[in-house]
Design an enzyme around this catalytic site. Structure first.
Site, PDB file in Angstrom:
ATOM      1  N   ARG A  51     -10.350 -11.493   2.289  1.00  0.00           N
ATOM      2  CA  ARG A  51     -11.227 -12.534   1.744  1.00  0.00           C
ATOM      3  C   ARG A  51     -10.555 -13.899   1.780  1.00  0.00           C
ATOM      4  NH1 ARG A  51     -11.629  -9.296  -3.820  1.00  0.00           N
ATOM      5  NH2 ARG A  51     -11.261  -7.616  -2.322  1.00  0.00           N
ATOM      6  N   LYS A  61       0.836  -1.202   0.000  1.00  0.00           N
ATOM      7  CA  LYS A  61       0.000   0.000   0.000  1.00  0.00           C
ATOM      8  C   LYS A  61       0.873   1.255   0.000  1.00  0.00           C
ATOM      9  CE  LYS A  61      -3.873  -1.844   2.751  1.00  0.00           C
ATOM     10  NZ  LYS A  61      -4.952  -1.644   1.773  1.00  0.00           N
TER      11      LYS A  61
HETATM   12  N1  BES Z   1      -7.993  -3.704   4.549  1.00  0.00           N
HETATM   13  C1  BES Z   1      -8.218  -3.332   3.205  1.00  0.00           C
HETATM   14  C2  BES Z   1      -9.538  -2.593   2.988  1.00  0.00           C
HETATM   15  C3  BES Z   1      -9.680  -1.257   3.670  1.00  0.00           C
HETATM   16  C4  BES Z   1      -9.499  -0.100   2.952  1.00  0.00           C
HETATM   17  C5  BES Z   1     -10.048  -1.172   4.987  1.00  0.00           C
HETATM   18  C6  BES Z   1      -9.671   1.118   3.557  1.00  0.00           C
HETATM   19  C7  BES Z   1     -10.206   0.049   5.593  1.00  0.00           C
HETATM   20  C8  BES Z   1     -10.030   1.195   4.866  1.00  0.00           C
HETATM   21  C9  BES Z   1      -8.251  -4.574   2.310  1.00  0.00           C
HETATM   22  O1  BES Z   1      -7.471  -5.634   2.727  1.00  0.00           O
HETATM   23  C10 BES Z   1      -7.744  -4.135   0.985  1.00  0.00           C
HETATM   24  O2  BES Z   1      -6.610  -3.755   0.919  1.00  0.00           O
HETATM   25  N2  BES Z   1      -8.595  -4.194  -0.028  1.00  0.00           N
HETATM   26  C11 BES Z   1      -8.226  -3.771  -1.332  1.00  0.00           C
HETATM   27  C12 BES Z   1      -8.757  -4.793  -2.311  1.00  0.00           C
HETATM   28  C13 BES Z   1      -8.211  -4.641  -3.703  1.00  0.00           C
HETATM   29  C14 BES Z   1      -6.749  -5.007  -3.728  1.00  0.00           C
HETATM   30  C15 BES Z   1      -8.998  -5.537  -4.623  1.00  0.00           C
HETATM   31  C16 BES Z   1      -8.870  -2.413  -1.586  1.00  0.00           C
HETATM   32  O3  BES Z   1      -9.972  -2.175  -1.143  1.00  0.00           O
HETATM   33  O4  BES Z   1      -8.212  -1.584  -2.197  1.00  0.00           O
HETATM   34 ZN    ZN Z   2      -5.462  -5.486   2.066  1.00  0.00          ZN
END
Ligand code: BES
Ligand code: ZN
Ligand code: ZN
Length: 497
Positions: free
Chosen positions: A351, A277
């Site tokens: 997931r 990230k």
């Molecule tokens: N933990 C994150 C989702 C999240 C985003 C939680 C903002 C709280 C605030 C999750 O694991 C994630 O990174 N999801 C990705 C999925 C994508 C790679 C398909 C996302 O939402 O960007």
């Molecule tokens: Zn994630």
């Protein structure tokens, strides 16, 4: 075992004393007496009439007016607490109002408070809500701030009329719920260096022994024998070993045949893994275990409220890290269900761990499932920070959860799961891809989980937008909110087969 609930909880948290007061308002001695005032309903007592007449007080939501040495009452202060329009003043609004009043008075060093509910709001839900608001409002995530020994509220009295019945039970329910919610909030607010998967397991064991829940923690070796390839794949990038926490509540006499399973995402920190990230805001990814913490808190409350349905919680805990052992984009893992998954993006880790936890919950005999997860940024785009995204594979299960959420003032919104969304999850090399591309991200994530819920009635709650407050509200500190704990508790306590 009555000792669980009461003594253990009181000892745990240096809690404020919560009691019921049936004395006439005028005689109540307190640092402050909180009196709700509503728009269009003039308050004549405490010298407030003139404030209404000259427009200084209107009763707008969270308008707080402190009157010193109010005439005709023993309390040192009266706080007129605006509740908004009378027609919209429900238990949810009352909860927030109690929270806002308590937070305001706390900042003014008032320690002993009374809350006037005597003029009409004495239903069990109202009384519980007032207590919940106060206990939730009192909580501050300041345990790592040094030199901060200001003290906190010591007592909170709920003032009811002489005719009010069943108030004791309502106060107790409110206290149990809100203390459980604060337990969840303090877990979520913990930074990841102080809350690894093993630490969550330790804290949960401690909590379970205090309230009388069975607790089992599956470790890496057991996950391997069970074939939890998706969970292990996420865990392998971190030096911290994973833990799958299982809590079991069993009623003395179950009323039906249902067995509710609560599954919660427990990523103690989400760097994204190799699909790392951006740095900006990454510190917030300590709250990626909020779904898991809410399920643990719900179990804590259920152990004390003792519903007639068996409930089990399953919280897979991992740290999602990049490293030489981390899984790579393109890796293919075999889940406990037997389905294979191509990991296109290692940041879609929630997931993956939930897939195996859901399969495990089904094999443990759960007949109905709810999962809560900070799963996608896409749900924040869709619904903002106001509503939880709700997905279901069965209308009846969806309606049960929605009804519980509405009763608890935890706002949710039903989202679609049409069959053709599944096309987005196609992989050339495995049964499923772990990401669905740019569009409908919250829906494809939910679809992925649905593949593992199979024919078990299931609801998925995406709480990425609602588990955390970036700024304090009048009624709640910045940080973890504790959602959707109260909904889970009501779902179980009001369950009818
Ligand atoms: N933990 C994150 C989702 C999240 C985003 C939680 C903002 C709280 C605030 C999750 O694991 C994630 O990174 N999801 C990705 C999925 C994508 C790679 C398909 C996302 O939402 O960007
Ligand atoms: Zn994630
Ligand atoms: Zn995550």
């Amino acid at each position: 075992m009555e000792v669980f609930g009461y003594t253990a909880v009181a000892a745990q948290s240096k809690e404020m004393k919560i009691t019921i007061e049936r004395q006439p308002l005028e005689q109540i001695k307190a640092d402050a007496l909180i009196v709700p005032v509503l728009e269009g309903r003039k308050e004549e007592r405490f010298g407030a009439a003139v404030l209404f007449d000259n427009g200084e007080v209107k009763g707008k939501p969270f308008e707080l007016t402190l009157i010193h040495h109010p005439p005709g009452v023993a309390a040192a202060r009266v706080l007129l607490a605006g509740g908004g329009k009378a027609a919209e003043f429900d238990a949810a609004q009352l909860r927030k109002l109690a929270g806002a009043a308590v937070r305001h008075l706390k900042s003014k060093s008032c320690k002993n408070l009374a809350f006037a509910l005597e003029s009409g709001w004495t239903s069990a839900d109202h009384v519980s809500a007032a207590v919940e608001g106060a206990v939730l409002g009192r909580y501050e995530p300041d345990q790592y701030k040094t030199g901060n020994e200001k003290g906190n509220l010591e007592s909170f009295r709920v003032v009811v009329g002489p005719e009010a019945a069943g108030v004791e039970e309502a106060v107790e329910r409110g206290r149990i719920l809100a203390e459980a919610q604060n337990f969840t909030r303090s877990l979520v607010n913990e930074p990841a260096n102080r809350l690894t998967p093993s630490n969550i397991a330790d804290k949960t064991r401690q909590m379970a022994s205090e309230v009388g829940l069975q607790c089992e923690v599956l470790e890496q070796g057991q996950m391997k024998s069970l074939g939890m390839g998706a969970l292990l794949g996420v865990a392998q990038g971190s030096a911290e070993p994973p833990a799958l926490i299982v809590l079991r509540y069993r009623p003395e006499r179950a009323e039906g045949t249902a067995h509710l399973g609560l599954v919660g995402k427990g990523v103690t920190f989400d760097t994204g893994g190799i699909s790392i990230k951006p740095a900006d805001g990454m510190e917030k990814m300590k709250y990626d275990m909020a779904g898991g913490a809410a399920m643990l808190g719900a179990m804590r409350a259920l152990a004390q409220l003792k519903p007639a349905i068996p409930v089990s919680a399953f919280v897979p805990c991992v740290e999602n890290m990049p490293g030489s052992r981390a899984q790579r984009p393109g890796d293919i893992v075999t889940t406990m269900s037997g389905k294979t998954v191509e990991v296109i993006n290692t940041d879609a880790e929630g997931r993956l761990i939930l897939a195996d936890a859901i399969t495990y919950a089904r094999r443990q005999g759960c007949t109905h499932l709810v999962d809560a997860a900070t799963l996608t940024g896409a749900i924040v785009v869709a619904l903002g920070h106001m509503r939880v995204g709700l997905f279901a594979n069965q209308d009846a299960m969806r309606d049960r959860v929605l009804a519980a959420a509405n009763a608890e003032g935890e706002r949710m919104w039903p989202m679609p799961l049409d069959a053709d969304y599944k096309e987005y999850l196609k992989s050339a090399f495995a049964d499923l891809s772990n990401v669905g591309g740019r569009w409908g991200g919250a829906i494809t994530a939910a679809w992925f989980l649905k593949e593992f819920a199979e024919d078990t009635p299931w609801v998925h709650l995406d709480i990425a937008g609602t588990a955390w407050l970036d700024d304090a509200k009048p009624f709640l500190a910045k940080g973890a909110t504790g959602l959707p704990l109260r909904t889970m508790v009501r779902l179980a306590t009001e369950w009818k087969d």
